[in-house]
Design a protein around this motif. Sequence first.
Motif, short mmCIF file in Angstrom:
data_model
loop_
_atom_site.label_atom_id
_atom_site.label_comp_id
_atom_site.label_asym_id
_atom_site.label_seq_id
_atom_site.Cartn_x
_atom_site.Cartn_y
_atom_site.Cartn_z
N GLY A 25 14.33 68.61 24.73
CA GLY A 25 14.91 68.77 23.41
C GLY A 25 14.47 70.03 22.71
O GLY A 25 15.00 70.37 21.66
N ASP A 51 24.04 67.94 24.88
CA ASP A 51 23.62 67.80 23.48
C ASP A 51 23.11 69.16 23.03
O ASP A 51 21.91 69.43 23.01
CB ASP A 51 22.54 66.72 23.38
CG ASP A 51 22.36 66.20 21.96
OD1 ASP A 51 23.16 66.59 21.09
OD2 ASP A 51 21.43 65.42 21.73
N ARG A 105 20.37 70.05 20.50
CA ARG A 105 19.11 69.43 20.89
C ARG A 105 18.65 69.94 22.27
O ARG A 105 17.69 69.41 22.83
CB ARG A 105 19.25 67.91 20.91
CG ARG A 105 19.42 67.34 19.48
CD ARG A 105 18.29 66.41 19.10
NE ARG A 105 18.33 66.09 17.67
CZ ARG A 105 19.04 65.09 17.13
NH1 ARG A 105 19.75 64.31 17.92
NH2 ARG A 105 19.00 64.87 15.83
N ARG A 125 23.41 65.93 18.51
CA ARG A 125 23.46 66.97 17.48
C ARG A 125 24.32 68.11 18.02
O ARG A 125 23.93 68.83 18.92
CB ARG A 125 22.05 67.47 17.14
CG ARG A 125 21.96 68.05 15.74
CD ARG A 125 22.04 66.96 14.70
NE ARG A 125 22.33 67.49 13.37
CZ ARG A 125 22.93 66.79 12.42
NH1 ARG A 125 23.31 65.55 12.65
NH2 ARG A 125 23.16 67.32 11.23
#
Length: 610
Positions: free
Chosen positions: A212, A189, A192, A172
């Motif tokens: 995350g 990421d 996330r 993401r």
Amino acid sequence: MSARVRAPELRGRGWLNTGGRELKLSDLRGKIVLADFWTFCCINCLHVLDELRPLEQKYADVLVVIGVHSPKFEHEKDPDALAAAVERYGVHHPVLDDPELNMWQQYAARAWPTLAVVDPEGYVVATMAGEGHAEGLSRLIDDLIATHEAKGTLHRGEGPYVPPAEPATTLRFPGKAVVLDSGNLLVSDSARHSLAELAPDGETLVRRIGTGERGRADGPAAAATFSEPQGLCLLPAHAAEVAGYDLVVADTVNHLLRGVRLATGDVVTVAGTGRQWRSSVDDHAHDALAVDLSSPWDLAWYDDKVVIAMAGIHQLWWFDPVKRTAGMYAGTTVEALKDGPLADAWLAQPSGLSVSADGARLWVADSETSAIRYVEGGVLSTAVGQGLFDFGHVDGPAGEALLQHPLGVCALPDGSVLIADTYNGAVRRYDPASDSVGTVADGLAEPSDLVLTADGDVLVVESAAHRVTRLAPGVLDAAGASVVDGPRHRTERKPTDLAAGEVTLDVIFTPAPGQKLDETYGPSTRLVVSASPPELLLEGAGTGTELSRRLVVNDAVRDGVLQVTAQAATCDADVEHAACHLTRQDWGVPVRVVDGGAGRLPLVLRGMDA
């Protein structure tokens, strides 16, 4: 007593985070409204988003934050790009799309970011530019709560924010990537808040480092947390052995560097306090864990140390993982494009780094100037780019080529460099041998980094598409064959008309409620003034401690930009163990020299004026 001013009605192209509802100020009557004028390219605006999060939680039943997106770059006018940015940066309040800057003008904004506070009766009670206002805002909100509860004009309850649905994707808004010795790919990421290790196909998830969830906890891979991590740098074996970790991560929103032991995924903080840097420039080495950082965005091993693209303060820094020290490497914190010795050069939100194959040159993606620059021999130079306000998609001779907010670079073995030309959705190539720029690929979704594999393949971190893309085989052999003569853009803001000759620059500073100027460590204020072109100012450029400056404007130069940086040190008044604060703001003020122009230029460093 000045007359109270009604807040202009909120109008724009559309709304985000409202479930499709169009908001009016009348819908928000009884609430304290904080309008945040921002643009998603601007690091200072991203800092403000982070500063507002605790206020939104603390005052959830009385405060409504409205983001008013008033764009600088052409790409930022794209409603899909704005929607992606709102998700990418975790904006949890309604956002009004203001593509033509109509609201910006009606609220008299002059800089990104600008904040305007509207009381429960619909009157503007404060405006302020720049970042660092959280404490002052908290005190102002407390005062407004007390006043309007007593008047019966405060209405508590839920606000109008409606969260959007989040699609299920492996990545993401990934930011940066490195190729591991195994051939796997490690990707930050970012949305996330973790690191994702992918198989060589760039798709299969092997493992994730981090929970995350947004946070700053050290520990095992399954328990550690990050906040919008970006840059990644593998350490040479000799440095990794002494440091005790293999990889350094730019944990951007936490203002930290984190170390990762790849064998286990264990995470440890290696540099930064977690506080955002608001200090004075020096050339000292500091204990890495005792120094403040500011939005580190990318990392590279160069000159036997980790060089940091410190986007938040427009500088390059260094970090020594062996000596565990850190310090400033290049730039003065002035946001502009100026080449020269590292200590004197100016950068603007550096966001990408890559080292040439021979180790001699450090390439820099200087995003806000839409420039590609390089460090070599203790000097910062510009290969492509013309300044803060000129951008586009134009290939050809480097002196005429234009980029649009590039975030990544990748040095190639032949001495050329690939460019993640983010807001043009393209991969470009600069060839020093021919001093020219060509387009390698386009039609990409906000590419933010490029990686060259051991096999010679080029991988693109296609951030807004939430994936890693492999360019077609042989694409580098044909690089430069595609020559784009696309649009040229210039950020046009209404210039301030100034008279030729003597002009007084006044930076107006009002300490936040409960604070006073602090001269414990010397003068409490600092003002830096320069001009583009430099000939615009005959007198008045330079650094001083007074917030008022006599300028002499050149009658022979009809237009240009005044670059002003002001800061003020304050401390809490009349309390034991008073906390210290530093308020800072950069302005690029377009000016036009005309007969009958103003003889005074006022700028508000921290305004509490209605």
